[in-house]
Design an enzyme around this catalytic site. Structure first.
Site, PDB file in Angstrom:
ATOM      1  N   GLU A 211      -5.667 -10.667  -2.101  1.00  0.00           N
ATOM      2  CA  GLU A 211      -6.566 -10.580  -0.933  1.00  0.00           C
ATOM      3  C   GLU A 211      -8.025 -10.510  -1.385  1.00  0.00           C
ATOM      4  OE1 GLU A 211      -5.345  -7.318   1.605  1.00  0.00           O
ATOM      5  OE2 GLU A 211      -3.229  -7.793   1.344  1.00  0.00           O
TER       6      GLU A 211
ATOM      7  N   GLU B  18       0.813  -1.229   0.000  1.00  0.00           N
ATOM      8  CA  GLU B  18       0.000   0.000   0.000  1.00  0.00           C
ATOM      9  C   GLU B  18       0.844   1.277   0.000  1.00  0.00           C
ATOM     10  OE1 GLU B  18      -2.912  -0.365   3.132  1.00  0.00           O
ATOM     11  OE2 GLU B  18      -3.790  -2.147   2.222  1.00  0.00           O
TER      12      GLU B  18
ATOM     13  N   ASP C  60      -0.974  -3.707  -3.541  1.00  0.00           N
ATOM     14  CA  ASP C  60      -1.806  -2.529  -3.239  1.00  0.00           C
ATOM     15  C   ASP C  60      -3.280  -2.817  -3.494  1.00  0.00           C
ATOM     16  OD1 ASP C  60      -2.411   0.177  -2.496  1.00  0.00           O
ATOM     17  OD2 ASP C  60      -0.439   0.764  -3.260  1.00  0.00           O
TER      18      ASP C  60
HETATM   19  C1  XIL Z   1      -6.527  -6.746   7.595  1.00  0.00           C
HETATM   20  C2  XIL Z   1      -6.816  -7.961   8.453  1.00  0.00           C
HETATM   21  O1  XIL Z   1      -7.571  -8.889   7.703  1.00  0.00           O
HETATM   22  C3  XIL Z   1      -7.559  -7.519   9.691  1.00  0.00           C
HETATM   23  O2  XIL Z   1      -7.741  -8.619  10.562  1.00  0.00           O
HETATM   24  C4  XIL Z   1      -6.772  -6.424  10.409  1.00  0.00           C
HETATM   25  O3  XIL Z   1      -7.515  -5.940  11.503  1.00  0.00           O
HETATM   26  C5  XIL Z   1      -6.459  -5.289   9.466  1.00  0.00           C
HETATM   27  O4  XIL Z   1      -5.799  -5.793   8.332  1.00  0.00           O
HETATM   28  N1  XIL Z   1      -5.007  -4.807   3.164  1.00  0.00           N
HETATM   29  C6  XIL Z   1      -4.004  -5.580   3.662  1.00  0.00           C
HETATM   30  C7  XIL Z   1      -4.288  -6.538   4.752  1.00  0.00           C
HETATM   31  O5  XIL Z   1      -2.889  -5.581   3.123  1.00  0.00           O
HETATM   32  O6  XIL Z   1      -3.179  -6.724   5.590  1.00  0.00           O
HETATM   33  C8  XIL Z   1      -5.466  -6.098   5.565  1.00  0.00           C
HETATM   34  O7  XIL Z   1      -5.763  -7.136   6.491  1.00  0.00           O
HETATM   35  C9  XIL Z   1      -6.648  -5.812   4.661  1.00  0.00           C
HETATM   36  C10 XIL Z   1      -6.324  -4.684   3.717  1.00  0.00           C
END
Ligand code: XIL
Length: 590
Positions: free
Chosen positions: A494, A383, A430
């Site tokens: 993700e 990010e 990102d």
């Molecule tokens: C999130 C987790 O899933 C949550 O449990 C935590 O509270 C916050 O982070 N982008 C990312 C991840 O790169 O690390 C994030 O994960 C979601 C957004």
């Protein structure tokens, strides 16, 4: 790096013998509110609200009844088993205890409820120590009514579990189970189910109510609101109501593995031996990402003090079951402890560029020592691009990395990563790349520049936290195709799909119509992934979690609104979205 391919041999015995997961269902169930007029008999409350007149609305799940273990309506003017969470050790450290006492201020039924006031911390609330009444491995449901009458228009509350361990030196472990949003003056029903863990090292288990965690500097009136609890019931459920995986459905990896690797984010609890979630992971996925436990705040909360245990659990499970690992993440502006950016001699001052680079290198070295042999692909930076400009996120936008080191920190992080993880694929990761053209263009330019400067970046990671209505498939296709022209690979890192269309909606029903819309979107998007998988561009698709109960979307971007963005529901049953990917002919009306 060969994909696992077909179904793993099962090594796990039975769920009965070794249930050890903590799970939460019901974040979307606990939305039933009544005005705080009081004096309603408990018995008049339905087990679950009836379906609305709206044809499309789903009937809320009818909850089966369990054996009542504890039931409190506080009408005997006693707090019963409930105590304040503030302990003697907190008081010794100067924290005043909250008050937890029966009260006639408002009641959901009868004459009294439990009043929780004088709160100075978000974590302060009523706690119930579970002892003789619960048995490890059994499933329980807590039903409660929560309300407040003064203060903000609405506030969010959550129920959590606290584990303490026989070895007193092990820090207590906290699991937030279910969040609900409560409006002023409305009693709101709260439902949460959990399996009592049977880790042999657990000394005690508490469940408690609190407001979502915030540090003392950020508190507003909703965080410290005086609230009331009434008609709390703890039931033991029939073991058959524990979530159970469907053994006889196709394995995701068998269906999609020929196009790309299929991954999932996992927690240490989910990989515990004997748990259904571990079975599900083994059945459907071939690669795991630690959802939180490889982040800096878990790994190195204090300089030089490493906490590898939680991530080790996931890594151990992956290696035992033949899965590969993605590492998330080496550098991020979030979930990184404050000390990283502070001057070693004066924490009120920022660290120098040299100190921060030294810490980054040391941290990466520690990760390489611990996980270098296991992890195939690393999110080197996470990010780093600004939503507002498409350029590097600045200090004002939250990046102390940029502020202290300057714009070359990304190149440097990749160079360190190449030295320390010479065989791994290095990813720049990102969000919103699929939905914001400006951000995608920014990523394109950044990676183009990195390649021109000889920086060893191999992969653009697209997080892919999408909504069920946008972005369009065309935009997704164009973005991936453009990234491919850079000669890098693309990984979907993700993936999940919120059922909301905006960041401001408070709640939404997961109706048949929404389920179908979501299923269609999943099908269409995964078809694009397959297209690029066949061309060798997309190498991996990782889902951000197993099932809707355990998804970060339940609390992001709106705490407690609940969501349903993944392929499996709260009981681990495959949703229409799963079938739309695996065999669309099975989804009626698709
Ligand atoms: C999130 C987790 O899933 C949550 O449990 C935590 O509270 C916050 O982070 N982008 C990312 C991840 O790169 O690390 C994030 O994960 C979601 C957004």
């Amino acid at each position: 790096m060969s994909p696992k391919g077909s179904k793993m041999k099962k090594t796990i015995t039975s769920w009965w013998q070794a249930a050890a997961v903590v799970l939460a269902v019901g974040a979307l169930l606990g939305a039933c509110a009544t005005p705080a007029a009081g004096d309603k008999p408990v018995a008049s409350q339905p087990a679950a609200a009836a379906a609305t007149a709206d044809d499309e609305a789903e009937e809320e799940e009818v909850l089966e009844k369990g054996e009542i273990m504890v039931s409190s309506n506080f009408d005997d003017a006693s707090a019963g088993q409930w105590k304040p969470r503030t302990k003697e050790s907190d008081k010794a450290a100067g924290v005043d205890s909250e008050a937890v006492e029966p009260s006639k201020d408002m009641a959901h039924s009868g004459t009294h409820s439990l009043k929780i006031h004088n709160r100075t911390k978000t974590w302060q609330g009523p706690t119930h120590l579970l002892s003789g009444e619960v048995k490890p491995g059994d499933i329980y449901r807590v039903t409660a009514w929560l309300g407040f009458k003064d203060g903000p228009d609405a506030a969010t509350f959550n129920m959590s579990l606290e584990k303490s361990f026989k070895d007193a030196a092990t820090p207590h472990a906290y699991t937030n189970l279910t969040f609900i949003k409560v409006k002023k003056g409305e009693w709101t029903k709260f439902v949460s189910e959990f399996v009592v863990p049977n880790d042999s090292d657990i000394a005690a288990l508490d469940y408690y109510f609190e407001t979502p965690w915030k540090s003392s500097g950020e508190l507003d009136e909703a965080d410290l609101v005086t609230f009331y609890l009434d008609d709390v019931v703890l039931e033991k459920l029939d073991p058959s109501s524990r979530p159970h995986i469907e053994e006889d459905i196709p394995n995701l990896v068998d269906v999609l593995g020929k196009y790309f690797k299929v991954g999932c984010a996992a927690t240490p609890e989910q990989v515990m031996s004997g748990s259904q979630t571990a079975e599900l992971l083994m059945k459907h996925y071939q690669m795991l990402t630690c959802g939180n436990t490889m982040k800096w705040d878990t790994i190195q909360p204090i300089e030089g003090q490493f906490n590898f245990k939680p991530a080790d659990a996931v890594v151990g499970f992956a290696s035992k079951t033949g899965m590969s690992l993605h590492g998330h993440t080496l550098l991020w502006h979030q979930q990184t402890p404050a000390w990283v950016f502070q001057d070693p001699d004066d924490e009120t001052k920022p660290a120098s560029r040299e100190v921060l680079l030294g810490r980054l290198k040391d941290h990466m070295q520690a990760m390489a020592d611990q996980y270098g042999d296991f992890v195939e692909t690393w999110d080197v930076v996470n990010e780093v691009i600004s939503d507002a400009t498409g350029k590097l996120r600045t200090g004002a936008e939250g990046s102390k990395w940029f502020e202290i080191i300057g714009p070359d920190y990304v190149d440097i992080a990749f160079k360190y990563a190449k030295e320390l993880f010479p065989d791994a694929q290095l990813v720049i990761n990102d969000y919103n790349l699929e939905s914001s053209k400006q951000k995608a263009d920014g990523m394109y330019e950044l990676v183009k520049g990195m390649k021109a400067r000889g920086v060893p970046v191999d992969v653009i990671g697209m997080q892919f936290h999408v909504k069920h209505t946008y972005p369009s498939v065309e935009q997704i296709r164009e973005t991936i195709a453009k990234f491919a022209t850079l000669g890098v690979k693309v990984q979907i890192t993700e993936f999940d799909m919120s059922i909301y269309t905006s960041d401001t909606e408070d709640s939404k029903k997961f109706t048949k119509k929404v389920k179908l819309e979501q299923a269609r979107r999943y099908r269409d998007i995964v078809n694009v992934f397959k297209e690029f998988g066949s061309k060798g561009v997309i190498e991996r698709v990782t889902f951000w979690g197993i099932s809707d109960d355990a998804s970060w979307l339940n609390d992001f971007p709106v705490k407690g609104r609940g969501d349903a963005g993944l392929l499996f529901d709260r009981k681990l049953k495959a949703k229409p979205a799963f079938w739309a990917i695996v065999d669309p002919s099975k989804v009626e009306g698709l």
